[in-house]
Structure formats: structure tokens, C-alpha cells
Design an enzyme around this catalytic site. Structure first.
Site, PDB file in Angstrom:
ATOM      1  N   LYS A 193       0.852  -1.202   0.000  1.00 16.02           N
ATOM      2  CA  LYS A 193       0.000   0.000   0.000  1.00 16.02           C
ATOM      3  C   LYS A 193       0.889   1.254   0.000  1.00 16.02           C
ATOM      4  CE  LYS A 193      -3.144  -3.077   0.496  1.00 16.02           C
ATOM      5  NZ  LYS A 193      -4.494  -3.311   0.052  1.00 16.02           N
TER       6      LYS A 193
HETATM    7  C1  LIG Z   1      -5.292  -4.303   0.930  1.00 12.76           C
HETATM    8  C2  LIG Z   1      -6.743  -4.217   0.975  1.00 12.76           C
HETATM    9  C3  LIG Z   1      -7.479  -4.714   2.075  1.00 12.76           C
HETATM   10  C4  LIG Z   1      -6.907  -5.503   3.217  1.00 12.76           C
HETATM   11  O1  LIG Z   1      -5.751  -5.028   3.774  1.00 12.76           O
HETATM   12  P1  LIG Z   1      -4.760  -6.027   4.578  1.00 12.76           P
HETATM   13  O2  LIG Z   1      -3.898  -5.068   5.351  1.00 12.76           O
HETATM   14  O3  LIG Z   1      -4.018  -6.819   3.553  1.00 12.76           O
HETATM   15  O4  LIG Z   1      -5.599  -6.873   5.490  1.00 12.76           O
HETATM   16  C5  LIG Z   1      -8.856  -4.524   2.069  1.00 12.76           C
HETATM   17  N1  LIG Z   1      -9.484  -3.918   1.065  1.00 12.76           N
HETATM   18  C6  LIG Z   1      -8.822  -3.444  -0.017  1.00 12.76           C
HETATM   19  C7  LIG Z   1      -9.586  -2.772  -1.096  1.00 12.76           C
HETATM   20  C8  LIG Z   1      -7.435  -3.578  -0.105  1.00 12.76           C
HETATM   21  O5  LIG Z   1      -6.791  -3.138  -1.197  1.00 12.76           O
END
Ligand SMILES: *Cc1c(COP(=O)(O)O)cnc(C)c1O
Length: 209
Positions: A193
Site C-alpha cells: 500500500k
Molecule cells: C489491501 C486491501 C485490504 C486488506 O488489507 P490487509 O492489510 O491486507 O488486510 C482490504 N481492502 C482493499 C480494497 C485492499 O486493497
């Protein structure tokens, strides 16, 4: 052939973490100080980060979590979503959006995306039933959905909005950060992210005391 294919694939890398962390000396000198304190989980360092993050995106409260998935589950619970409720979201998302809805015992109801791959706001109203409790719009791929319209529809129908802003730290609508429009909203700090931790992480934000 294999080499050719391999070459093409390697042009789009899975992650750019090696470039992002090509210069790690500053991080390691911070870690050397921090490791002496033994504050490995919650505690003053996490609290300082939560405060900084809340101030950065412009909300009153931020609470760190283990993952974005955890942040979504806690947001749904905090918003009062209960077993038997319906929650509107999109099918084109990471599994955690839908997984979190199911984890709190609610039923996901899908609304298709528009040509920007964001929730099609013209299709939300017809998905609302007497059991609908909340809308979970996703800012898919870090690109904001039409969050103003989502909030409007939610307000008209007495629904909560929980933004899945997991992939969208830093994205803005009209100069305002996403993750500040819904009642209680979730971010991920997974390594892929825009703002990440070394491991898994997430954060819940809200203006509601
Ligand atoms: C990455 C992501 C998540 C979950 O995040 P994690 O930290 O991997 O649990 C949920 N929703 C969306 C749209 C994402 O891109």
C-alpha cells in the site's frame, strides 16, 4: 519463449520495496533506540503514529490495528453492523472487503462498478432493502469513488458509510482525504500500500468520540 515471457513479466514488479528501502540507515538507527524500550506492540510509539496519522488525514481519532482486514472488521462492528444485516459493497475488490462483512455475520450485497472501476452510484439505491445497514465503498486501486454521492444516498436511507480506504492512503476528493467521509473508515498498511509498515498493519479512523 520462457525467457521472453519472463522478461516481460519482470518489467512490472510485484513490489518496489527494494527501491523504497534502498537507504535504510535512518530506519535502523530509530529501531536501535526503540528496541531498548521493549514497546513492541501498543504503547507510546504506536500512539504517536496514531496521532500523527489522524492529524495528517484530518480526523479526530485513529486506532492502529494488525491489518486492513482487522480495521474493516472493527469498523463494521463499531458502526453497529450485526448478524442478519445487509451491507452494500462492490464485487471487484480484495477478498478482505467481503470477508470482513461476512466475519461480522452480515450479508454482502454487490453493486457493480462503473467505467472507472469504482462503485456505480446510480445502482446503489436499488440495492437498498429494509435489512441494509451500511455501505462499504472501496477506493479501488487507490482511486477515489464518488464518495459524496455515496454519503448522500446513505444519509437519505439512514445507512452508515464505512470507507474501505485500504489501498488509498493519501488520495483526495475536493482537497479532502478519502477515509474522512464515512462514519468509521479503514486503511491498510500492508507493504504493497502507499504507506506501509514492515509486516502487516492497518488503522481505523473516525471523528466519532
Ligand atoms: C489491501 C486491501 C485490504 C486488506 O488489507 P490487509 O492489510 O491486507 O488486510 C482490504 N481492502 C482493499 C480494497 C485492499 O486493497
Amino acid at each position: 519463449m520462457t525467457d521472453e515471457v519472463g522478461k516481460n513479466i519482470s518489467r512490472v514488479k510485484y513490489a518496489y520495496l527494494d527501491e523504497q528501502f534502498s537507504d535504510v540507515d535512518q530506519y535502523f538507527s530509530d529501531l536501535r533506540e526503540w528496541v531498548k524500550t521493549g514497546e513492541f506492540t501498543i504503547g507510546p510509539y504506536v500512539e504517536k503514529f496514531e496521532r500523527k496519522f489522524a492529524d495528517y488525514i484530518g480526523v479526530k481519532h485513529a486506532v492502529g490495528t494488525n491489518t486492513g482486514t482487522g480495521a474493516l472488521i472493527l469498523s463494521l462492528k463499531a458502526a453497529g453492523v450485526k448478524p442478519g444485516d445487509e451491507v452494500i459493497t462492490v464485487p471487484n475488490t480484495f477478498v478482505a472487503t467481503v470477508g470482513a462483512i461476512v466475519a461480522v455475520g452480515a450479508t454482502p450485497v454487490f453493486v457493480d462498478c462503473d467505467e472507472r472501476y469504482q462503485i456505480d452510484v446510480d445502482k446503489i439505491s436499488s440495492a437498498v432493502t429494509l435489512r441494509t445497514k451500511a455501505i462499504v465503498p472501496v477506493h479501488w486501486a487507490g482511486c477515489p469513488c464518488d464518495i459524496d454521492r455515496v454519503v448522500e444516498i446513505a444519509t437519505d436511507n439512514g445507512l452508515k458509510v464505512i470507507e474501505d480506504a485500504c489501498p488509498a492512503v493519501g488520495a483526495k476528493v475536493r482537497g479532502r482525504f478519502v477515509g474522512t467521509f464515512g462514519h468509521v473508515n479503514a486503511f491498510s498498511m500492508h507493504p504493497l500500500k502507499p504507506l506501509n509498515v514492515w509486516g502487516d498493519g492497518g488503522i481505523v479512523v473516525t471523528d466519532d468520540d
